[in-house]
Design a protein around this motif. Sequence first.
Motif, PDB file in Angstrom:
ATOM      1  N   ARG A  61     -12.464   5.603  12.131  1.00 39.32           N
ATOM      2  CA  ARG A  61     -12.535   6.689  11.140  1.00 39.32           C
ATOM      3  C   ARG A  61     -12.893   6.197   9.748  1.00 39.32           C
ATOM      4  O   ARG A  61     -13.591   6.879   9.002  1.00 39.32           O
ATOM      5  N   SER A  62     -12.412   5.030   9.375  1.00 38.36           N
ATOM      6  CA  SER A  62     -12.583   4.543   8.009  1.00 38.36           C
ATOM      7  C   SER A  62     -14.042   4.348   7.622  1.00 38.36           C
ATOM      8  O   SER A  62     -14.416   4.585   6.473  1.00 38.36           O
ATOM      9  N   ASP A  63     -14.893   3.944   8.565  1.00 34.14           N
ATOM     10  CA  ASP A  63     -16.301   3.699   8.228  1.00 34.14           C
ATOM     11  C   ASP A  63     -17.288   4.257   9.260  1.00 34.14           C
ATOM     12  O   ASP A  63     -18.490   4.041   9.139  1.00 34.14           O
ATOM     13  N   ALA A  64     -16.791   4.958  10.278  1.00 31.35           N
ATOM     14  CA  ALA A  64     -17.611   5.591  11.323  1.00 31.35           C
ATOM     15  C   ALA A  64     -18.386   4.598  12.180  1.00 31.35           C
ATOM     16  O   ALA A  64     -19.328   4.972  12.871  1.00 31.35           O
ATOM     17  N   VAL A  65     -17.986   3.330  12.161  1.00 27.42           N
ATOM     18  CA  VAL A  65     -18.613   2.342  13.031  1.00 27.42           C
ATOM     19  C   VAL A  65     -18.131   2.600  14.455  1.00 27.42           C
ATOM     20  O   VAL A  65     -16.930   2.740  14.702  1.00 27.42           O
ATOM     21  N   ALA A  66     -19.088   2.688  15.365  1.00 26.82           N
ATOM     22  CA  ALA A  66     -18.779   3.018  16.755  1.00 26.82           C
ATOM     23  C   ALA A  66     -19.216   1.905  17.688  1.00 26.82           C
ATOM     24  O   ALA A  66     -20.262   1.295  17.488  1.00 26.82           O
ATOM     25  N   THR A  67     -18.401   1.671  18.696  1.00 23.91           N
ATOM     26  CA  THR A  67     -18.722   0.743  19.765  1.00 23.91           C
ATOM     27  C   THR A  67     -18.927   1.556  21.025  1.00 23.91           C
ATOM     28  O   THR A  67     -18.068   2.360  21.387  1.00 23.91           O
ATOM     29  N   LEU A  68     -20.076   1.352  21.691  1.00 23.47           N
ATOM     30  CA  LEU A  68     -20.411   2.096  22.897  1.00 23.47           C
ATOM     31  C   LEU A  68     -20.494   1.141  24.075  1.00 23.47           C
ATOM     32  O   LEU A  68     -21.090   0.074  23.948  1.00 23.47           O
TER      33      LEU A  68
END
Length: 115
Positions: free
Chosen positions: A103-110
């Motif tokens: 949530r803090s930076d919207a970095v996502a791991t897929l």
Amino acid sequence: MTLTLPETCAAWSQPDFGTVLLTELRQTGALPGLLQQGLSRGSHALTDDVALLVLQRREQGDALQVKAGLSYFSIIPGCACEADPTPMSELPEYVELGIAIRRSDAVATLVLLDD
């Protein structure tokens, strides 16, 4: 695969969350590679007609966890010669995707999930 999904993060509690997620995956350019990796029938993923279904989603601390199913089609291209005996037909494909978004930076791991 790691990328940033700010619009998806912002739409977390919205009813159109799945649509926003699919749109943002298309915009980032991540979708073709993910679908290609998930092939089980064909040899070339088609990205024009992709349906995304959110199977699970939950909050865990600063992370948003999503499990999504992607339905799409693939083909086994022939040589495209006039006398080619193998017509190109679309084959149904399905893959499940795990997504963790900070949530803090919207970095996502897929990650593609095993069946």
